[in-house]
Design a protein around this motif. Structure first.
Motif, mmCIF file in Angstrom:
data_model
loop_
_atom_site.group_PDB
_atom_site.id
_atom_site.type_symbol
_atom_site.label_atom_id
_atom_site.label_comp_id
_atom_site.label_asym_id
_atom_site.label_seq_id
_atom_site.Cartn_x
_atom_site.Cartn_y
_atom_site.Cartn_z
ATOM 1 N N PHE A 213 0.825 -1.202 0.000
ATOM 2 C CA PHE A 213 0.000 0.000 0.000
ATOM 3 C C PHE A 213 0.865 1.260 0.000
ATOM 4 O O PHE A 213 0.474 2.283 -0.582
ATOM 5 N N SER A 214 2.022 1.190 0.630
ATOM 6 C CA SER A 214 2.937 2.335 0.574
ATOM 7 C C SER A 214 3.352 2.622 -0.864
ATOM 8 O O SER A 214 3.439 3.790 -1.283
ATOM 9 N N SER A 215 3.577 1.581 -1.648
ATOM 10 C CA SER A 215 3.936 1.775 -3.051
ATOM 11 C C SER A 215 2.749 2.280 -3.861
ATOM 12 O O SER A 215 2.916 3.070 -4.799
ATOM 13 N N LEU A 216 1.531 1.865 -3.510
ATOM 14 C CA LEU A 216 0.357 2.301 -4.255
ATOM 15 C C LEU A 216 0.114 3.800 -4.090
ATOM 16 O O LEU A 216 -0.326 4.473 -5.028
ATOM 17 N N HIS A 217 0.372 4.324 -2.898
ATOM 18 C CA HIS A 217 0.199 5.765 -2.683
ATOM 19 C C HIS A 217 1.080 6.557 -3.648
ATOM 20 O O HIS A 217 0.654 7.574 -4.203
ATOM 21 N N THR A 218 2.312 6.096 -3.840
ATOM 22 C CA THR A 218 3.211 6.781 -4.769
ATOM 23 C C THR A 218 2.859 6.476 -6.210
ATOM 24 O O THR A 218 2.967 7.345 -7.084
ATOM 25 N N SER A 219 2.414 5.246 -6.473
ATOM 26 C CA SER A 219 2.152 4.825 -7.847
ATOM 27 C C SER A 219 0.976 5.564 -8.465
ATOM 28 O O SER A 219 0.947 5.766 -9.688
ATOM 29 N N VAL A 220 -0.012 5.963 -7.654
ATOM 30 C CA VAL A 220 -1.167 6.686 -8.196
ATOM 31 C C VAL A 220 -0.705 7.966 -8.884
ATOM 32 O O VAL A 220 -1.082 8.263 -10.027
ATOM 33 N N GLY A 221 0.140 8.728 -8.199
ATOM 34 C CA GLY A 221 0.648 9.959 -8.789
ATOM 35 C C GLY A 221 1.496 9.701 -10.020
ATOM 36 O O GLY A 221 1.394 10.416 -11.022
ATOM 37 N N PHE A 222 2.339 8.662 -9.968
ATOM 38 C CA PHE A 222 3.212 8.373 -11.096
ATOM 39 C C PHE A 222 2.420 7.862 -12.296
ATOM 40 O O PHE A 222 2.805 8.110 -13.447
ATOM 41 N N ALA A 223 1.342 7.147 -12.069
ATOM 42 C CA ALA A 223 0.507 6.682 -13.186
ATOM 43 C C ALA A 223 -0.102 7.868 -13.918
ATOM 44 O O ALA A 223 -0.140 7.902 -15.165
ATOM 45 N N ILE A 224 -0.595 8.850 -13.168
ATOM 46 C CA ILE A 224 -1.159 10.041 -13.807
ATOM 47 C C ILE A 224 -0.060 10.861 -14.478
ATOM 48 O O ILE A 224 -0.254 11.402 -15.579
ATOM 49 N N VAL A 225 1.110 10.933 -13.858
ATOM 50 C CA VAL A 225 2.236 11.637 -14.487
ATOM 51 C C VAL A 225 2.596 10.980 -15.814
ATOM 52 O O VAL A 225 2.828 11.660 -16.824
ATOM 53 N N GLY A 226 2.637 9.644 -15.834
ATOM 54 C CA GLY A 226 2.951 8.947 -17.076
ATOM 55 C C GLY A 226 1.938 9.237 -18.168
ATOM 56 O O GLY A 226 2.307 9.466 -19.332
ATOM 57 N N ALA A 227 0.649 9.240 -17.808
ATOM 58 C CA ALA A 227 -0.388 9.532 -18.800
ATOM 59 C C ALA A 227 -0.278 10.960 -19.309
ATOM 60 O O ALA A 227 -0.366 11.212 -20.521
ATOM 61 N N VAL A 228 -0.064 11.912 -18.409
ATOM 62 C CA VAL A 228 -0.014 13.318 -18.811
ATOM 63 C C VAL A 228 1.230 13.601 -19.660
ATOM 64 O O VAL A 228 1.154 14.311 -20.675
ATOM 65 N N VAL A 229 2.378 13.055 -19.260
ATOM 66 C CA VAL A 229 3.601 13.276 -20.040
ATOM 67 C C VAL A 229 3.474 12.663 -21.429
ATOM 68 O O VAL A 229 3.878 13.264 -22.434
ATOM 69 N N GLY A 230 2.891 11.468 -21.516
ATOM 70 C CA GLY A 230 2.684 10.858 -22.822
ATOM 71 C C GLY A 230 1.764 11.688 -23.696
ATOM 72 O O GLY A 230 2.007 11.861 -24.904
ATOM 73 N N GLU A 231 0.695 12.228 -23.085
ATOM 74 C CA GLU A 231 -0.214 13.089 -23.847
ATOM 75 C C GLU A 231 0.455 14.395 -24.242
ATOM 76 O O GLU A 231 0.190 14.946 -25.317
ATOM 77 N N TYR A 232 1.318 14.880 -23.378
ATOM 78 C CA TYR A 232 2.025 16.131 -23.662
ATOM 79 C C TYR A 232 2.940 15.986 -24.874
ATOM 80 O O TYR A 232 3.079 16.919 -25.684
ATOM 81 N N LEU A 233 3.555 14.811 -25.018
ATOM 82 C CA LEU A 233 4.480 14.598 -26.129
ATOM 83 C C LEU A 233 3.764 14.291 -27.435
ATOM 84 O O LEU A 233 4.301 14.553 -28.515
ATOM 85 N N GLY A 234 2.576 13.728 -27.371
ATOM 86 C CA GLY A 234 1.844 13.441 -28.597
ATOM 87 C C GLY A 234 0.508 12.787 -28.319
ATOM 88 O O GLY A 234 0.469 11.638 -27.857
ATOM 89 N N ALA A 235 -0.582 13.511 -28.559
ATOM 90 C CA ALA A 235 -1.915 12.965 -28.337
ATOM 91 C C ALA A 235 -2.928 13.893 -29.002
ATOM 92 O O ALA A 235 -2.601 15.012 -29.437
ATOM 93 N N ASP A 237 -6.142 14.062 -27.373
ATOM 94 C CA ASP A 237 -7.000 14.450 -26.261
ATOM 95 C C ASP A 237 -6.326 14.039 -24.964
ATOM 96 O O ASP A 237 -5.286 13.392 -24.966
ATOM 97 N N GLY A 238 -6.933 14.428 -23.851
ATOM 98 C CA GLY A 238 -6.351 14.153 -22.546
ATOM 99 C C GLY A 238 -5.914 15.447 -21.869
ATOM 100 O O GLY A 238 -5.768 16.505 -22.502
ATOM 101 N N MET A 239 -5.684 15.380 -20.551
ATOM 102 C CA MET A 239 -5.282 16.562 -19.807
ATOM 103 C C MET A 239 -3.901 17.053 -20.227
ATOM 104 O O MET A 239 -3.652 18.267 -20.254
ATOM 105 N N GLY A 240 -2.996 16.140 -20.563
ATOM 106 C CA GLY A 240 -1.687 16.560 -21.050
ATOM 107 C C GLY A 240 -1.799 17.319 -22.355
ATOM 108 O O GLY A 240 -1.101 18.319 -22.578
ATOM 109 N N TYR A 241 -2.683 16.852 -23.231
ATOM 110 C CA TYR A 241 -2.922 17.546 -24.489
ATOM 111 C C TYR A 241 -3.517 18.927 -24.238
ATOM 112 O O TYR A 241 -3.122 19.925 -24.871
#
Length: 292
Positions: A213-235, A237-241
């Motif tokens: 569960f300690s890893s899940l608390h950190t992983s939630v933020g990193f999962a959203i960071v991964g999605a946003v950074v990927g959208e920022y580089l090329g997408a 739609d999405g919040m990164g876009y």
């Protein structure tokens, strides 16, 4: 890796009371540390947030903070209200949450399974150790363009990038949590005839649950960071876009509004993870749960 202790050290029975060291002189008792009350903590957190937002707004109104570069809380709130009123943000937010959820589930399952496997198979762990360290040392941002080439501009390139962020967090916490399980407890379960599946279910998994569960608390933020950074580089739609589009037109209000929306979502998901954690870890002593 050093071996785990086999249990508490047995006391020496040969000592007599006469051999015992003299007792310490009586003095003022050390005050026991108490956990602060939750309402007081929430009030302090809310007060700090109000202070920061009020200072930001005051700075932007008096000219101390340049609104062109930093916008203002009132403008950011107005932009979020505009997005919510028009429904523009709903599709972008759902796309980002879908990508983050898939990255969290896939990366979490892989990290949990491989972490358990290598924690139980020490020879295999020793063989794969340098390869895991090399993969973990790779800069993740470099992989994002490669995933765009492999999987295209759809959601799976963002999911793959998020998996690379989530996997190692869950893996290392699971691996360490399983290795930290009391060896005496494992040996006693084996003596009672527990199979490997029963050992994992009834001993290893509950004991490592805090680490997971300690890893899940950190992983939630990193999962959203991964999605946003990927959208920022090329997408498309999405919040990164959405943030990239605002940044391309020097719209700092849109950039800050997107970041505020993502921050609120991360806090809400973390609160949900906290509730699940407390429900699953009810068997722990109340004192340990109070520190979570």
């Amino acid at each position: 890796m050093s071996a785990l202790p086999t249990g508490p050290r047995a006391p020496e029975l040969s000592k007599t009371p006469a051999d015992a060291p003299p007792s310490r002189p009586a003095g003022p008792r050390r005050r026991r540390r108490t956990v602060p009350a939750r309402p007081a903590v929430l009030a302090a957190q809310l007060g700090l947030a109000v202070l920061l937002v009020a200072g930001w707004e005051l700075g932007s109104r008096t000219g101390v903070v340049d609104p062109f570069f930093f916008s203002s809380p009132a403008a950011v709130a107005g932009r979020i209200g505009q997005w919510l009123g028009s429904g523009e943000i709903a599709g972008h937010l759902l796309t980002t949450l879908l990508e983050a959820a898939l990255a969290l589930v896939i990366g979490g399952v892989l990290g949990l399974g491989i972490g358990f496997l290598l924690a139980r198979a020490r020879t295999l762990a020793a063989v794969l150790d340098p390869y895991i360290k090399v993969l973990n040392a790779l800069p993740r941002v470099v992989l994002a363009p490669i995933f765009l080439l492999w999987f295209g501009l759809g959601i799976w390139s963002k999911v793959a990038f998020g998996v690379t962020l989530v996997f190692f967090i869950v893996f290392f916490n699971t691996y360490q949590g399983v290795r930290e399980v009391d060896r005496v407890l494992v040996d006693n379960a084996r003596m009672l005839g527990a199979k490997e599946s029963q050992l994992i279910r009834h001993v290893l998994l509950p004991s490592a649950m805090s680490w997971i569960f300690s890893s899940l608390h950190t992983s939630v933020g990193f999962a959203i960071v991964g999605a946003v950074v990927g959208e920022y580089l090329g997408a498309s739609d999405g919040m990164g876009y959405l943030i990239a589009q605002a940044e391309g037109t020097f719209d700092t209000t849109g950039v800050f509004a997107g970041m505020v929306v993502l921050s609120v979502v991360v806090v809400a998901i973390d609160l949900l993870v906290n509730r699940v954690e407390r429900r699953l870890l009810r068997w722990q002593p109340a004192r340990e749960r109070a520190h979570r």
